[in-house]
Design an enzyme around this catalytic site. Structure first.
Site, short mmCIF file in Angstrom:
data_model
loop_
_atom_site.label_atom_id
_atom_site.label_comp_id
_atom_site.label_asym_id
_atom_site.label_seq_id
_atom_site.Cartn_x
_atom_site.Cartn_y
_atom_site.Cartn_z
N SER A 235 -100.84 13.33 8.99
CA SER A 235 -100.25 14.00 10.08
C SER A 235 -101.73 14.94 10.40
CB SER A 235 -99.30 15.10 9.22
OG SER A 235 -98.34 15.57 10.35
N HIS A 377 -91.28 11.66 7.95
CA HIS A 377 -92.73 11.94 7.75
C HIS A 377 -93.28 12.49 6.43
CE1 HIS A 377 -96.10 13.85 9.98
NE2 HIS A 377 -95.90 14.91 9.34
C1 GCU Z 1 -96.13 19.53 13.09
C2 GCU Z 1 -97.08 19.15 14.36
C3 GCU Z 1 -97.93 17.90 14.30
C4 GCU Z 1 -98.29 17.53 12.75
C5 GCU Z 1 -97.38 17.81 11.68
C6 GCU Z 1 -97.99 17.78 10.30
O1 GCU Z 1 -94.78 18.45 13.17
O2 GCU Z 1 -96.46 19.23 15.37
O3 GCU Z 1 -98.82 17.70 15.17
O4 GCU Z 1 -98.79 16.44 12.52
O5 GCU Z 1 -96.74 19.11 11.96
O6 GCU Z 1 -99.03 18.15 9.99
O7 GCU Z 1 -97.01 17.58 9.39
#
Ligand code: GCU
Length: 399
Positions: A235, A377
């Site tokens: 992420s 995610h």
């Molecule tokens: C949020 C953000 C993302 C990122 C994520 C994370 O959702 O909007 O861009 O990748 O956090 O780091 O888990």
């Protein structure tokens, strides 16, 4: 009472804001606007790049500068000193399977120090030096517990050790706390000029910079094969792992897990998270100039396929999760596809199909690798098991 109700509704509105924004994002493929990606193989003077020499001498440096100036900020190239000290060692960690080394890496510049704590396990009973995976950890430090009392799929160290790899981690907070005020308390103290420049680096740049300091250390550690280090991030950490590998050609492999917007996914698709939203929620990640592209993706002189292309000819593995539409699985796949022509300059043929593969159908035997894991995610044991297959394939390791 009335005042109370107003205050209460305001609090509710503030709490709900991110969720509402999530819901307002476009998740409808038919609403993806038509777009033209910047040509990765056309120089600023409109010359077609036809060979790797021109790519390396002209186009690649041009693209790095475009990413520095418009998105991630400058990457400082020097520091006044670096010092490594082993703060804890255990030759029989993981029931004797591995050696644990905790190393403090202290870098000085501008008379200010930054202290990066590395947790490293090296497999015992394996011929040295060994290849390694390094995670930029953006979650809690308990995920990379050196005592192994706490174990986590986010960093399944035992799995890597059993596969003959060293496994290492650093935490983002050591380089730049992930906070819009406190991010300056780390690497940026060493480079104060970055703070006032519109193209100065912020947190993501600082995390990538820290990963490179671990490469400096690996080059000195006889247990580690510094020519075989895979940089991994999830992420926001995956945005940093891509930028680290793009910048620092010592990383042999790049893994960018669920990195989404301003990571591996194309911005111009405007699917899921968009630039205006990422800049509003995380103003401390990218440089000031990036704010110019809020609601104006088409103005960007780059798109994220060009970031992947900067890693060529080194292998890149980008992933998604089926329920993580915020990170645009299709846009990630298309980003990899649009980087293929740079790999082709090196005679490397991509094994990616023309359309995204199905869920849980990893494509690992390719310089550009991809999977879309079923689920949320996250970074899981499933993801890691495929990163190992990918590295085994590229390093021609048989077990
Ligand atoms: C949020 C953000 C993302 C990122 C994520 C994370 O959702 O909007 O861009 O990748 O956090 O780091 O888990």
């Amino acid at each position: 009472m009335k005042k109370f109700i107003i205050a209460f509704s305001l609090i509710v509105a503030v709490i709900q804001l991110p969720a509402q924004d999530h819901n307002q994002a476009n998740y409808d493929e038919s609403k993806v606007p038509s777009y033209t990606l910047p040509d990765v193989l056309k120089t600023s003077s409109n010359t077609e790049v036809k060979d790797k020499a021109t790519w390396e001498k002209v186009r690649r440096p041009e693209i790095i500068k475009l990413f520095e100036d418009n998105i991630y900020g400058q990457m400082p190239k020097s520091y006044s000193s670096i010092k490594y000290s082993v703060t804890n060692e255990n030759d029989t960690a993981m029931n004797g399977k591995a050696k644990l080394k905790e190393v403090l890496i202290e870098v000085m510049n501008n008379n200010k120090p930054v202290k990066i704590n590395l947790v490293l396990f090296v497999p015992n009973n394996v011929k040295k030096p060994v290849p390694a995976f390094l995670l930029i950890n953006n979650r809690g430090k308990e995920n990379t517990d050196p005592t192994r009392v706490a174990k986590s799929e986010f960093w399944p160290a035992e799995m890597l050790i059993d596969s003959g790899y060293a496994i290492a981690a650093i935490h983002v907070a050591d380089m730049a706390p992930d906070d819009k005020v406190k991010y300056v308390n780390g690497v940026l103290q060493l480079y104060p000029e970055q703070l006032t420049a519109d193209n100065g680096m912020k947190a993501i740049g600082a995390w990538a910079w820290g990963a490179s300091r671990i490469m400096d250390y690996f080059e000195k550690d006889k247990d580690i094969d510094a020519r075989k280090v895979a940089i991994v991030g999830h992420s926001r950490g995956g945005k940093a792992s891509l930028w680290a590998a793009a910048q620092d050609q010592r990383f042999a492999i790049c893994v960018s897990n669920c990195s989404g917007n301003t990571g591996a996914a194309l911005a111009r698709r405007q699917f899921g998270e968009r630039i205006n939203r990422i800049n509003a929620s995380f103003p401390h990640w990218f440089n000031n100039n990036y704010k110019k592209f809020n609601n104006n993706e088409n103005l960007l002189p780059v798109d994220q396929h060009m970031l992947i292309a900067l890693v060529a000819p080194r292998p890149v593995y980008a992933t998604n999760a089926s329920k993580d539409l915020w990170a645009d699985p299709k846009g990630t796949f298309l980003s990899l596809k649009n980087a293929e022509k740079v790999y082709a300059l090196y005679g490397l043929k991509s094994g990616l199909p023309s359309n995204p593969p199905g869920i849980n159908e990893p494509i690992t035997q390719s310089p550009l690798a991809y999977h879309n894991r079923e689920g949320e995610h996250n970074l899981t044991a499933y993801d890691w098991s495929n990163f190992i297959k990918f590295a085994d394939y590229h390093y021609k390791r048989t077990k």
